[in-house]
Design a protein around this motif. Structure first.
Motif, short mmCIF file in Angstrom:
data_model
loop_
_atom_site.label_atom_id
_atom_site.label_comp_id
_atom_site.label_asym_id
_atom_site.label_seq_id
_atom_site.Cartn_x
_atom_site.Cartn_y
_atom_site.Cartn_z
N PHE A 4 -37.58 90.03 -54.48
CA PHE A 4 -38.93 89.62 -54.12
C PHE A 4 -39.64 90.68 -53.28
O PHE A 4 -40.81 90.99 -53.52
CB PHE A 4 -38.91 88.28 -53.36
CG PHE A 4 -40.26 87.92 -52.81
CD1 PHE A 4 -41.23 87.38 -53.63
CD2 PHE A 4 -40.56 88.14 -51.47
CE1 PHE A 4 -42.50 87.08 -53.13
CE2 PHE A 4 -41.82 87.83 -50.96
CZ PHE A 4 -42.79 87.30 -51.79
N GLU A 7 -40.88 93.57 -55.40
CA GLU A 7 -41.99 93.13 -56.26
C GLU A 7 -43.25 92.92 -55.45
O GLU A 7 -44.35 93.29 -55.86
CB GLU A 7 -41.59 91.85 -57.00
CG GLU A 7 -40.48 92.09 -58.01
CD GLU A 7 -39.82 90.81 -58.50
OE1 GLU A 7 -40.09 89.73 -57.94
OE2 GLU A 7 -39.03 90.91 -59.46
N PHE A 8 -43.10 92.32 -54.28
CA PHE A 8 -44.25 92.10 -53.39
C PHE A 8 -44.87 93.43 -53.00
O PHE A 8 -46.10 93.59 -53.05
CB PHE A 8 -43.81 91.32 -52.15
CG PHE A 8 -44.93 91.09 -51.18
CD1 PHE A 8 -45.72 89.97 -51.28
CD2 PHE A 8 -45.21 92.01 -50.17
CE1 PHE A 8 -46.78 89.75 -50.40
CE2 PHE A 8 -46.26 91.81 -49.29
CZ PHE A 8 -47.04 90.68 -49.40
N GLU A 11 -47.03 94.98 -55.72
CA GLU A 11 -48.35 94.35 -55.82
C GLU A 11 -49.22 94.68 -54.60
O GLU A 11 -50.42 94.88 -54.74
CB GLU A 11 -48.22 92.83 -55.96
CG GLU A 11 -47.71 92.39 -57.31
CD GLU A 11 -48.68 92.68 -58.44
OE1 GLU A 11 -49.92 92.70 -58.22
OE2 GLU A 11 -48.22 92.89 -59.57
N LEU A 12 -48.60 94.72 -53.43
CA LEU A 12 -49.35 95.05 -52.21
C LEU A 12 -49.95 96.44 -52.30
O LEU A 12 -51.10 96.65 -51.90
CB LEU A 12 -48.44 94.95 -50.99
CG LEU A 12 -49.13 95.21 -49.65
CD1 LEU A 12 -50.03 94.03 -49.28
CD2 LEU A 12 -48.10 95.46 -48.56
N VAL A 117 -42.16 93.43 -44.54
CA VAL A 117 -41.42 93.13 -45.77
C VAL A 117 -40.19 94.03 -45.88
O VAL A 117 -39.11 93.57 -46.25
CB VAL A 117 -42.34 93.28 -47.01
CG1 VAL A 117 -41.54 93.22 -48.30
CG2 VAL A 117 -43.41 92.20 -47.00
N ARG A 139 -41.51 83.29 -47.92
CA ARG A 139 -41.96 83.87 -49.19
C ARG A 139 -43.37 83.39 -49.53
O ARG A 139 -44.24 84.16 -49.92
CB ARG A 139 -41.00 83.51 -50.32
CG ARG A 139 -41.44 84.03 -51.69
CD ARG A 139 -40.53 83.57 -52.84
NE ARG A 139 -39.15 83.99 -52.62
CZ ARG A 139 -38.16 83.19 -52.18
NH1 ARG A 139 -38.41 81.90 -51.93
NH2 ARG A 139 -36.96 83.65 -52.01
N TYR A 142 -46.03 85.08 -47.48
CA TYR A 142 -46.31 86.42 -48.00
C TYR A 142 -47.14 86.34 -49.29
O TYR A 142 -48.06 87.15 -49.49
CB TYR A 142 -45.02 87.19 -48.27
CG TYR A 142 -44.43 87.83 -47.02
CD1 TYR A 142 -45.06 88.89 -46.39
CD2 TYR A 142 -43.25 87.36 -46.48
CE1 TYR A 142 -44.52 89.48 -45.26
CE2 TYR A 142 -42.70 87.93 -45.35
CZ TYR A 142 -43.34 88.99 -44.75
OH TYR A 142 -42.81 89.57 -43.62
N LEU A 143 -46.85 85.38 -50.15
CA LEU A 143 -47.64 85.22 -51.37
C LEU A 143 -49.09 84.85 -51.03
O LEU A 143 -50.02 85.31 -51.70
CB LEU A 143 -47.01 84.17 -52.29
CG LEU A 143 -45.71 84.61 -52.97
CD1 LEU A 143 -45.07 83.44 -53.70
CD2 LEU A 143 -45.94 85.79 -53.90
N LEU A 146 -50.89 88.02 -50.10
CA LEU A 146 -51.23 88.80 -51.28
C LEU A 146 -52.40 88.18 -52.04
O LEU A 146 -53.35 88.88 -52.42
CB LEU A 146 -49.99 88.90 -52.18
CG LEU A 146 -50.05 89.90 -53.32
CD1 LEU A 146 -50.23 91.31 -52.80
CD2 LEU A 146 -48.75 89.80 -54.12
#
Length: 179
Positions: A4, A7-8, A11-12, A117, A139, A142-143, A146
Motif C-alpha cells: 500500500f 502504491e500510495f 499516486e501522491l 508513509v 490506510r 491516507y486515502l 489522496l
C-alpha cells in the motif's frame, strides 16, 4: 517501497507534481482570483493552502503532529485538538496569500506526507483509529488525503482554464498533443 505505501506514494507523486506545476504556472497576480466575487468560493491561494493544511491536519490524525511553527500552541489531544486544527487551517487559508509562501507550504505538506508513509510499516496502515465519527484505519485516512488532493487538483485545472491557461503538462493522448 512495496504494498500500500508504495502504491500510495506513486499516486501522491502525480498529484504533488501536477498541483505544484499549476501553482508555479499561475502568475502571482492571479493568486487572489476566484470564480465568483463573493468569498463563498475559495481563491487560488486559498485552494492551495487548503490542500496543504488538509495534509497537515490528516497527518496529525494518524499521529504525525502538525508543525509547531505553523500551528503554534494547540490542545494536546482529542476533539479539542481536531477543532483547533480546523480553526487554524481556516486562518491559514485567509492569511497565506503570497505565491512563494503558498508554494512553500504546499511542498512542505507533501514532503511531510511522503516522510510519514515511508516511515510507516505495513501494520501501521491497518491500525484502527477514530476519524470523523467512526472507527476506521490509518490506510483510509491516507486515502482521504489522496482523494482530497486530487479533488482540488481538478478544481485548480478549472481555475487555470477559466484564466486562459492550459494545465502545464502534455496531454497523455497522442491525438491531442500539439506538434
Amino acid at each position: 517501497m512495496e504494498g500500500f505505501g508504495g502504491e500510495f506514494l506513486w499516486e501522491l507523486e502525480i498529484v504533488e507534481r501536477q498541483l505544484t506545476a499549476m501553482a508555479e504556472t499561475l502568475p502571482a497576480g492571479k493568486y487572489g482570483w476566484r470564480p465568483e466575487e463573493e468569498e463563498k468560493v475559495r481563491s487560488v491561494s486559498e485552494v492551495l493552502v487548503h490542500v496543504a493544511a488538509g495534509n497537515f491536519m490528516l497527518l496529525d490524525v494518524v499521529g504525525m503532529p502538525a508543525p509547531g511553527d505553523v500551528y503554534g500552541q494547540i490542545p494536546a489531544g482529542g476533539f479539542e485538538r481536531f477543532v483547533a486544527l480546523i480553526r487554524r487551517n481556516d486562518e491559514l487559508e485567509k492569511s497565506v496569500r503570497e505565491k512563494e509562501a503558498v508554494i512553500g507550504m504546499l511542498r512542505r505538506s507533501f514532503q511531510a506526507v511522503r516522510q510519514s508513509v515511508e516511515q510507516a510499516g505495513a501494520a501501521e496502515f491497518d491500525r484502527r483509529l477514530h476519524f470523523f465519527g467512526e472507527m476506521t484505519t490509518v490506510r483510509r485516512v491516507y486515502l482521504r488525503m489522496l482523494a482530497h488532493a486530487h479533488e482540488h487538483m481538478g478544481q485548480m485545472i478549472a481555475y487555470l482554464r477559466c484564466n486562459g491557461i492550459a494545465p502545464p503538462w502534455p496531454d497523455w493522448r497522442p491525438d491531442r498533443r500539439s506538434a
